[in-house]
Design a protein around this motif. Structure first.
Motif, PDB file in Angstrom:
ATOM      1  N   UNK A 197      47.327 -57.679 -99.703  1.00 23.63           N
ATOM      2  CA  UNK A 197      47.253 -56.224 -99.863  1.00 23.63           C
ATOM      3  C   UNK A 197      47.138 -55.861-101.340  1.00 23.63           C
ATOM      4  N   UNK A 198      46.074 -55.177-101.707  1.00 24.48           N
ATOM      5  CA  UNK A 198      45.908 -54.721-103.080  1.00 24.48           C
ATOM      6  C   UNK A 198      45.358 -55.772-104.032  1.00 24.48           C
ATOM      7  N   UNK A 199      45.075 -56.985-103.528  1.00 24.44           N
ATOM      8  CA  UNK A 199      44.547 -58.033-104.415  1.00 24.44           C
ATOM      9  C   UNK A 199      43.127 -57.678-104.853  1.00 24.44           C
ATOM     10  N   UNK A 200      42.895 -57.740-106.160  1.00 27.25           N
ATOM     11  CA  UNK A 200      41.550 -57.461-106.674  1.00 27.25           C
ATOM     12  C   UNK A 200      40.820 -58.771-106.904  1.00 27.25           C
ATOM     13  N   UNK A 201      39.776 -58.972-106.120  1.00 25.75           N
ATOM     14  CA  UNK A 201      39.066 -60.250-106.143  1.00 25.75           C
ATOM     15  C   UNK A 201      38.270 -60.421-107.432  1.00 25.75           C
ATOM     16  N   UNK A 202      38.511 -61.533-108.167  1.00 27.43           N
ATOM     17  CA  UNK A 202      37.744 -61.736-109.398  1.00 27.43           C
ATOM     18  C   UNK A 202      36.317 -62.235-109.149  1.00 27.43           C
ATOM     19  N   UNK A 203      36.105 -63.011-108.099  1.00 28.06           N
ATOM     20  CA  UNK A 203      34.799 -63.667-107.925  1.00 28.06           C
ATOM     21  C   UNK A 203      34.249 -63.524-106.506  1.00 28.06           C
ATOM     22  N   UNK A 204      35.055 -63.914-105.536  1.00 19.36           N
ATOM     23  CA  UNK A 204      34.516 -64.096-104.190  1.00 19.36           C
ATOM     24  C   UNK A 204      34.242 -62.790-103.449  1.00 19.36           C
ATOM     25  N   UNK A 205      34.881 -61.696-103.909  1.00 17.12           N
ATOM     26  CA  UNK A 205      34.640 -60.408-103.259  1.00 17.12           C
ATOM     27  C   UNK A 205      33.170 -60.010-103.290  1.00 17.12           C
ATOM     28  N   UNK A 206      32.445 -60.527-104.309  1.00 19.20           N
ATOM     29  CA  UNK A 206      31.015 -60.202-104.410  1.00 19.20           C
ATOM     30  C   UNK A 206      30.169 -61.085-103.491  1.00 19.20           C
ATOM     31  N   UNK A 207      30.776 -62.166-102.980  1.00 15.46           N
ATOM     32  CA  UNK A 207      30.031 -63.101-102.116  1.00 15.46           C
ATOM     33  C   UNK A 207      30.319 -62.828-100.647  1.00 15.46           C
ATOM     34  N   UNK A 208      31.615 -62.603-100.345  1.00 16.18           N
ATOM     35  CA  UNK A 208      31.987 -62.400 -98.948  1.00 16.18           C
ATOM     36  C   UNK A 208      31.814 -60.935 -98.570  1.00 16.18           C
ATOM     37  N   UNK A 209      30.557 -60.520 -98.479  1.00 14.31           N
ATOM     38  CA  UNK A 209      30.227 -59.150 -98.082  1.00 14.31           C
ATOM     39  C   UNK A 209      29.226 -59.239 -96.936  1.00 14.31           C
ATOM     40  N   UNK A 210      29.172 -58.214 -96.076  1.00 11.50           N
ATOM     41  CA  UNK A 210      28.203 -58.260 -94.981  1.00 11.50           C
ATOM     42  C   UNK A 210      26.777 -58.248 -95.533  1.00 11.50           C
ATOM     43  N   UNK A 211      25.888 -58.937 -94.852  1.00 13.19           N
ATOM     44  CA  UNK A 211      24.466 -58.857 -95.197  1.00 13.19           C
ATOM     45  C   UNK A 211      23.983 -57.418 -95.065  1.00 13.19           C
ATOM     46  N   UNK A 212      23.085 -57.026 -95.959  1.00 19.83           N
ATOM     47  CA  UNK A 212      22.428 -55.727 -95.814  1.00 19.83           C
ATOM     48  C   UNK A 212      21.184 -55.910 -94.938  1.00 19.83           C
ATOM     49  N   UNK A 213      20.834 -54.874 -94.179  1.00 19.41           N
ATOM     50  CA  UNK A 213      19.592 -54.996 -93.391  1.00 19.41           C
ATOM     51  C   UNK A 213      18.417 -55.300 -94.317  1.00 19.41           C
ATOM     52  N   UNK A 214      17.556 -56.207 -93.916  1.00 13.91           N
ATOM     53  CA  UNK A 214      16.389 -56.534 -94.739  1.00 13.91           C
ATOM     54  C   UNK A 214      15.238 -55.603 -94.400  1.00 13.91           C
ATOM     55  N   UNK A 215      14.384 -55.414 -95.386  1.00 15.72           N
ATOM     56  CA  UNK A 215      13.288 -54.476 -95.154  1.00 15.72           C
ATOM     57  C   UNK A 215      12.406 -54.920 -94.007  1.00 15.72           C
ATOM     58  N   UNK A 216      12.222 -56.236 -93.865  1.00 15.86           N
ATOM     59  CA  UNK A 216      11.323 -56.735 -92.815  1.00 15.86           C
ATOM     60  C   UNK A 216      11.894 -56.484 -91.426  1.00 15.86           C
ATOM     61  N   UNK A 217      13.248 -56.219 -91.356  1.00 16.23           N
ATOM     62  CA  UNK A 217      13.853 -55.981 -90.048  1.00 16.23           C
ATOM     63  C   UNK A 217      13.590 -54.566 -89.561  1.00 16.23           C
ATOM     64  N   UNK A 218      13.174 -53.712 -90.493  1.00 16.39           N
ATOM     65  CA  UNK A 218      13.106 -52.295 -90.126  1.00 16.39           C
ATOM     66  C   UNK A 218      11.760 -51.922 -89.507  1.00 16.39           C
TER      67      UNK A 218
END
Lengths: 187, 203
Positions: B182-203
């Motif tokens: 709770x409240x931990x601020x991720x130094x590195x991995x928070x930028x990696x463990x994120x949901x994929x964004x929809x790709x343009x080719x999927x739209x």
């Protein structure tokens, strides 16, 4: 119903402590299948076969780093639970304490408190240990009260580290310290 | 041993001064040297007897053989030199808890904040990559440098077991410290463990 007195090592008022007994494995299995015990012991509630209880017995009955006792009540000499000193460390003079009163009907009668006092007596007088610690979950205020009465005090709290009944509870750390001075020569 | 060669060091998590990566076949030689150094074993909590290579190999099995432990080699990032090990033990997926341990084995790597950053990266791994809720450690009260480093990395003292550590003829407290997700601020991995964004080719 007065049974023959089993072999015991430590006799108190209401309870006595003796070695684990192979013929009690079916009784231990009954205790292991009591979800009320799982709630406070931290075991994942589930079915426990006789084979599993037997395997547990084989591990615990012949250990050098721990003392496992059967708890008897002294009126009828019926087994009512188990108590133990685990991770006995003679270099540092430390051990962990644990207890389980097997059947719900035997809780709230002071049996656990007295068994805890007796095992602290074993730890400090017989083994000469310095610090005996235990972990208890915050969903078990009856246990916490019994441990306090027997001589344990809270020394810390691991926040939100135990899950039971779908919510998180603190883990309360308690210790009991050998009553005599560490170095009698300094008195 | 491949020391001081960044090309041979495989990094899983890269911080500013240190990086964490898997152990290598050389690790047992490092552990053999580190665990026979009293400067290391004074605080490492691995006992102070002599460590034969056989005993080291037995200890090193935790690096490869267990689902409830996760150990990383700590590297000095710029040089690729291994300087210590850090691990999560007793990983409990039900309660989402684990215990933490770290040893800086290289004497030249102490006092540079490396342990603090490695600990911060290990908490990042525990909370973000593993989804744990609580990480606990214990440290002897005669090691205030480590206690300060753990505090800087995000741990808080939650209790003291009195006189439970008998070292050099004196009873010391064992200090327990905890870090919560709770409240931990991720130094590195928070930028990696994120949901994929929809790709343009999927739209």
């Amino acid at each position: 119903m007065s049974a023959e007195r089993p072999i015991v090592n430590v006799v108190g008022q209401q309870v006595a402590l003796g070695p684990l007994r192979r013929d009690l494995i079916p009784t231990i299995q009954r205790w292991f299948n009591n979800f009320e015990s799982d709630r406070t012991q931290g075991d994942i509630p589930g079915p426990r076969t006789l084979e599993r209880a037997t395997a547990w017995y084989e591990r615990m009955a012949n250990r050098d780093d721990g003392y496992w006792y059967t708890i008897y009540e002294t009126t009828d000499w019926q087994p009512i639970g188990m108590t133990w000193l685990a991770d006995i460390d003679h270099r540092h003079g430390t051990a962990y304490f644990g207890i389980s009163i097997g059947d719900q009907a035997n809780r709230g009668r002071g049996y656990g408190t007295e068994a805890t006092r007796l095992i602290l007596d074993v730890a400090f007088k017989q083994l000469g240990l310095y610090n005996v610690a235990l972990d208890v979950y915050a969903n078990n205020p009856g246990g916490i009260r019994a441990y306090q009465k027997a001589g344990f005090t809270e020394y810390g709290r691991i926040r939100e580290a135990y899950v039971s009944g779908g919510r998180r509870w603190d883990v309360i750390l308690m210790e009991a310290i050998r009553p005599e001075l560490d170095h009698p020569a300094s008195t | 041993m491949n020391l001081g060669n960044t090309e041979s060091a495989l990094y899983s998590i890269e911080g500013e001064s240190v990086a964490l990566g898997p152990v290598t076949s050389d690790t047992r030689d490092l552990i053999y040297r580190w665990f026979n150094d009293p400067n290391v074993t004074r605080t490492a909590g691995v006992g102070d007897g002599p460590w034969s290579m056989e005993r080291v190999e037995e200890w090193c099995k935790r690096f490869t053989g267990s689902d409830n432990e996760a150990w990383f080699l700590i590297f000095e990032r710029d040089t690729g030199q291994p300087i210590g090990v850090a691990g999560l033990r007793d990983i409990d997926e039900r309660h989402r808890t684990a215990e933490y341990a770290i040893t800086i084995g290289e004497g030249s790597a102490r006092g540079k904040g490396y342990g603090t950053e490695a600990t911060r990266l290990m908490l990042d791994y525990a909370f973000v990559a593993r989804g744990l809720h609580s990480v606990l450690l214990d440290v002897a009260a005669y090691n205030p440098g480590a206690i300060r480093a753990y505090e800087k990395a995000g741990f808080q003292e939650i209790g003291r077991r009195h006189g439970a550590d008998l070292s050099e003829g004196t009873r010391w407290d064992t200090v327990f410290m905890q870090a919560l997700a709770t409240g931990f601020e991720s130094p590195v991995l928070g930028a990696i463990f994120v949901p994929d964004q929809p790709r343009e080719t999927d739209q």
